[in-house]
Design an enzyme around this catalytic site. Structure first.
Site, PDB file in Angstrom:
ATOM      1  N   CYS A 106      -0.744  -1.799   8.867  1.00 35.10           N
ATOM      2  CA  CYS A 106       0.217  -2.892   9.061  1.00 35.10           C
ATOM      3  C   CYS A 106       1.612  -2.466   8.633  1.00 35.10           C
ATOM      4  O   CYS A 106       1.823  -1.968   7.539  1.00 35.10           O
ATOM      5  CB  CYS A 106      -0.269  -4.147   8.341  1.00 35.10           C
ATOM      6  SG  CYS A 106       0.797  -4.843   7.092  1.00 35.10           S
ATOM      7  N   CYS A 159       3.138  -3.803   5.458  1.00 36.82           N
ATOM      8  CA  CYS A 159       2.506  -3.219   4.266  1.00 36.82           C
ATOM      9  C   CYS A 159       3.112  -1.854   3.977  1.00 36.82           C
ATOM     10  O   CYS A 159       3.416  -1.519   2.828  1.00 36.82           O
ATOM     11  CB  CYS A 159       1.004  -3.071   4.486  1.00 36.82           C
ATOM     12  SG  CYS A 159       0.210  -4.601   4.961  1.00 36.82           S
TER      13      CYS A 159
END
Ligand SMILES: Cc1cc2nc3c(=O)[nH]c(=O)nc-3n(C[C@H](O)[C@H](O)[C@H](O)COP(=O)(O)OP(=O)(O)OC[C@H]3O[C@@H](n4cnc5c(N)ncnc54)[C@H](O)[C@@H]3O)c2cc1C
Ligand SMILES: *[C@@H]1O[C@H](CO)[C@@H](O)[C@H](O)[C@H]1NC(C)=O
Ligand SMILES: *[C@@H]1O[C@H](CO)[C@@H](O)[C@H](O)[C@H]1NC(C)=O
Ligand SMILES: *[C@@H]1O[C@H](CO)[C@@H](O)[C@H](O)[C@H]1NC(C)=O
Length: 803
Positions: A79, A82
């Site tokens: 992600c 992230c």
């Protein structure tokens, strides 16, 4: 020396043949190894980060019923948000590393198959999700949501403090009180607290500095920190505080002084308070006073200036690296050889050494220019200047000065390695090197291939692979190493390897370089790189390196010469012994071949009997024994010499007699066998063992008739004269046989003679000679018997004839 080197290299050429295959196998392994961590550590955090990596195995023990409050990030490594957040989270973790006993940071990669259960159990649906687990969380707790709307480490830190400040009971035991203090509490403080120092931080209600410093010092003993709000009029008036924030030290006697810092900010307070006298990390040994160090009888302490670099440390590092660390590698090839070449090349280029040392580094560098591999032995010969090039030496042994540790297991070599490479990056900048990453990549590969501390090497490799590629100027190389070293210092602060007398700090300290430190508008600490850079350039510059405690150049050269002379002497002694052994052999070798063979035959048995004859041998070898005592390294050679000598020593009479007797018995048996089977030639042809025993018999009694070439009973060469002799003997014997009138012998022999010429192998001349003797003897005895019978018969006939 040349001979030894040649020997070494030729030994390795044998290995190069298998090398190609080794490369492929190691390549396969390398790929395999690269795949493994990528599967297990595909996450955004590594073990070198100050983040607890969660897994199904440890998740309960970290989050549930913990004594510390925990913030846990649930993320997916694929992600984008992230990935973008991970550097923030790691710097936050570094920033609040000292708070660990009260509050810790953790992370789990929900993209990893094995963690899916964990993430489902905590109800994670979006990434990243940060959850707060207060201390002593229940087993069914899924944590409180912790909203991250910023990438500002400072804001995140403040939010963490808020969470702690509002922490419900039970309070994390390691966390000091965070609420503001009052005059009443201060008045009775020293009655209830047994600490040497109380620091009061005066600040505004909104300020977090007081609480931050409180937490920064929670691992330190003998100091307590309290925040006092500017609204606490009694104390503000009493101390005459006009500046907020400001820090005052309050003593048990009731007096107080202002803490002197360059800038009124968290980092400066924390740094200054951690260094107050008597303040030490809890659980760590107290710093040792210099008196104790100076009075150490084993290793007298060398006083030094803590803000200087010493050449003694750099030379000691070279000694340890080249003579100790590298010595663990018997053969250096492939990647390791590339690493070594880069390292030596960088040293030869940039090491700011004395002329003797530079000459040595230069000769090492040229030695490494050729060859696909080098033995450490060959490398060591160049290192020790066996060739005796003038003014070339690396002093032996270590003399740590700036890298001295208060205990033998502290500092020293790793400290030297850091210092060496800082110096090299600075020298490369000064020398206007062409490749900005030259020194750092040499350091990276040296550490990777050789640095004995494997955990250090792994951590360093992580840092290098993360950001070394960003280094694109010589100046940024200097700064990169400085900042990564500080990262290591941050991680190791308070670790077991930390010398209590030399604590790990973010270097250089505000005292050392006040201008290097500054603050951002929001009060956050900031390194002034424009100040740090010139500081590093001057600190590690060759012109400021101190030469105290260095061994004198002439002394180093004298020592080296002495060592070399000693080795030379030893070598000569070795050669003398070898020559003696050769000489001892020569006169014997020049004697008749027969005798030579005889000795060789005896040698075996001599060796077996050596033990029994010990006394005699010892006396004879007295001279050699003396030599071998003074030069133990020459022993293997000596033993060979002794072996040869003993082999040629005259055998003891007893031994010889015994042997002769034995052999006679054996030979007699074979004689009998051969004779009674009357198949002497066939037996001889089938039995090599018997040939040997027969030979021995001949050797001990060499007669002109049997003076044949006794070399190898199977030799084709030896066969011709045998046949000639044989023919001769056969002729003689035939006459006798004719006399004896023994037909069977005759056929047998003529048959055998043909056999001999057909089967040119399998018959020794000895065998043939012996057969001849046998036949001769048997014919003779038959002849004698015939004559005897004739004589006896004649009178009878006579009698009979007498009418
Ligand atoms: C590549 C490398 C990786 C290491 N990794 C680990 C590890 O993972 N775990 C571990 O336990 N130990 C590790 N070590 C050892 C550790 O870093 C120290 O070298 C060791 O603990 C000795 O510490 P010291 O107090 O002598 O200071 P060091 O950290 O060795 O520093 C030596 C000297 O350099 C100066 N200095 C300090 N910081 C800086 C800076 N930022 N920039 C420039 N100069 C500075 C100071 O004068 C200091 O005295 C590593 C060492 C090296 C060389
Ligand atoms: C939680 O930990 C404490 C000690 O830290 C222990 O006494 C207690 O029994 C633990 N409780 C649970 C539910 O594990
Ligand atoms: C308090 O006073 C004593 C002696 O007067 C002095 O030694 C000590 O350093 C002072 N403490 C502080 C914190 O000023
Ligand atoms: C140590 O070195 C620094 C920097 O050169 C110098 O300013 C300082 O006076 C020295 N200290 C001592 C005790 O010699």
């Amino acid at each position: 020396m040349a001979r030894r080197v040649g020997c070494a290299t030729s030994r390795f050429t044998g290995e190069t043949r298998t090398y190609g295959r080794k490369i492929t196998t190691s390549a396969v392994w390398l790929c395999f190894c690269l795949l493994l961590p990528s599967a297990a550590e595909a996450g955004l955090y590594t073990a070198s980060d100050q983040v607890v990596l969660l897994s199904p195995e440890n998740v309960e023990s970290v989050l549930i019923n913990s004594t510390a409050a925990v913030f846990a990030e649930f993320y997916a490594s694929w992600c984008g948000h992230c990935i973008a957040f991970s550097p923030i989270y790691t710097s936050l973790a570094r920033d609040i590393k000292e708070w660990k006993p009260a509050v810790d940071l953790a992370a789990v990669d929900c993209a990893a198959e094995e963690n899916r259960k964990v993430c489902t159990a905590y109800g994670i649906r979006a990434y990243p999700t940060i959850k707060f687990f207060h201390a002593y969380s229940k087993a069914d707790s899924t944590g409180q949501a912790f909203k991250v709307s910023t990438h500002d480490v400072r804001v995140l830190r403040h939010k963490i403090i808020d969470k702690l400040d509002n922490h419900e009971e039970p309070w994390p035991p390691a966390c000091p009180p965070l609420e503001p203090t009052s005059q009443a509490e201060i008045d009775s403080f020293f009655e209830t607290n047994n600490v040497q120092h109380l620091a009061l931080i005066f600040e505004d209600t909104k300020s977090y500095i007081g609480r931050e410093v409180t937490l920064d010092l929670l691992q330190f003993e003998n100091v307590a920190v309290r925040r006092v709000l500017s609204t606490e009029e009694g104390l503000v008036t009493k101390l005459g505080v006009t500046e907020f924030p400001s820090c005052y030290l309050y003593s048990p006697e009731g007096n107080f002084t202002r803490l002197q810092v360059n800038i009124e900010a968290r980092t400066f307070y924390s740094y200054a308070l951690q260094r107050l006298p008597g303040v030490a990390r809890s659980g760590k040994p107290r710093p040792v006073t210099t008196d104790v160090l100076i009075n150490n009888p084993q290793e007298p302490w060398k006083p030094f200036n803590r803000s200087r670099v010493y050449m003694a440390d750099l030379e000691s590092t070279l000694h340890y690296s080249l003579r100790v660390e590298l010595a663990a590698h018997t053969v250096i090839k492939g990647e390791a050889l590339t690493s070594l070449k880069k390292y030596i090349s960088v040293l030869a280029k940039y090491f700011p050494g004395r002329p003797v040392v530079m000459n040595l580094l230069e000769s090492l560098n040229s030695r490494l220019q050729t060859g696909d591999e080098i033995s450490y032995k060959a490398f060591r010969e160049t290192l020790d200047n066996t060739a005796q090039s003038p003014d070339t030496a690396l002093p032996e042994g270590v003399r740590w000065v700036g890298c001295q540790g208060s205990q033998p297991h502290f500092r020293r070599y790793p400290c030297g390695v850091w210092t060496l490479f800082h110096v090299l990056t600075v020298q490369a900048k000064n020398a206007r090197g062409t490749d900005p990453r030259e020194v750092l990549s040499a350091m990276r590969s040296y550490v990777h291939s050789f640095f004995g501390c494997r955990a250090c090497a792994e951590h360093f490799e992580i840092m290098a692979s993360e950001s070394l590629a960003e280094v694109n100027t010589l100046s940024s190389a200097v700064l990169w190493l400085w900042s990564r070293h500080n990262r290591v210092n941050n991680r190791l602060a308070g670790a077991l390897s930390e010398d209590p007398n030399f604590r790990k700090i973010q270097w250089p300290s505000p005292e050392m370089c006040p201008a290097c430190h500054s603050v951002k508008e929001n009060g956050e600490h900031r390194w002034s790189q424009e100040q740090v850079f010139p500081f590093l350039m001057s600190y590690f510059s060759s012109s400021t390196i101190l030469t105290d405690y260095l061994e004198d150049e002439s002394q180093i050269l004298a020592k080296q010469m002495e060592k070399h002379a000693g080795q030379q002497q030893a070598l000569e002694a070795q050669e003398r012994v070898a020559r003696k052994a050769r000489e001892a052999l020569d006169p014997l070798a020049s004697q008749s071949t027969v005798q030579d063979e005889e000795e060789e035959e005896e040698e075996e048995e001599e060796e077996e009997e050596e033990e029994e004859e010990g006394g005699e041998g010892a006396a004879a070898d007295e001279m050699e024994d003396k030599t071998s005592e003074t030069t133990p390294w020459a022993k293997p050679e000596m033993e060979v010499g002794r072996g040869r000598r003993q082999a040629h020593k005259k055998p003891s009479i007893v031994g010889l007699r015994m042997r002769e007797l034995q052999e006679d018995i054996v030979d007699l048996d074979s004689f009998v066998n051969q004779h009674y089977k009357a198949k002497a030639l066939q037996v001889a042809a089938s039995s090599r063992v018997k040939q040997r025993t027969l030979q021995r018999k001949e050797e001990q009694d060499p007669g002109p008739v049997f003076g044949l070439d006794l070399d190898t009973g199977l030799g084709m060469v030896g066969l011709q004269p045998v046949e000639a002799d044989f023919e001769l003997d056969v002729g003689q014997q035939r006459k006798k046989r004719e006399l004896a009138g023994q037909r069977f012998v005759e056929t047998e022999l003529s048959h055998g003679g043909r056999l001999m010429s057909v089967l040119s192998i399998g018959f020794s001349k000895v065998d043939i000679s012996l057969c001849v003797i046998l036949y001769f003897l048997s014919s003779m005895s038959l002849l004698v018997m015939c004559l005897f019978l004739k004589k006896r018969l004649r009178p009878r006939r006579g009698k009979l004839s007498l009418p």
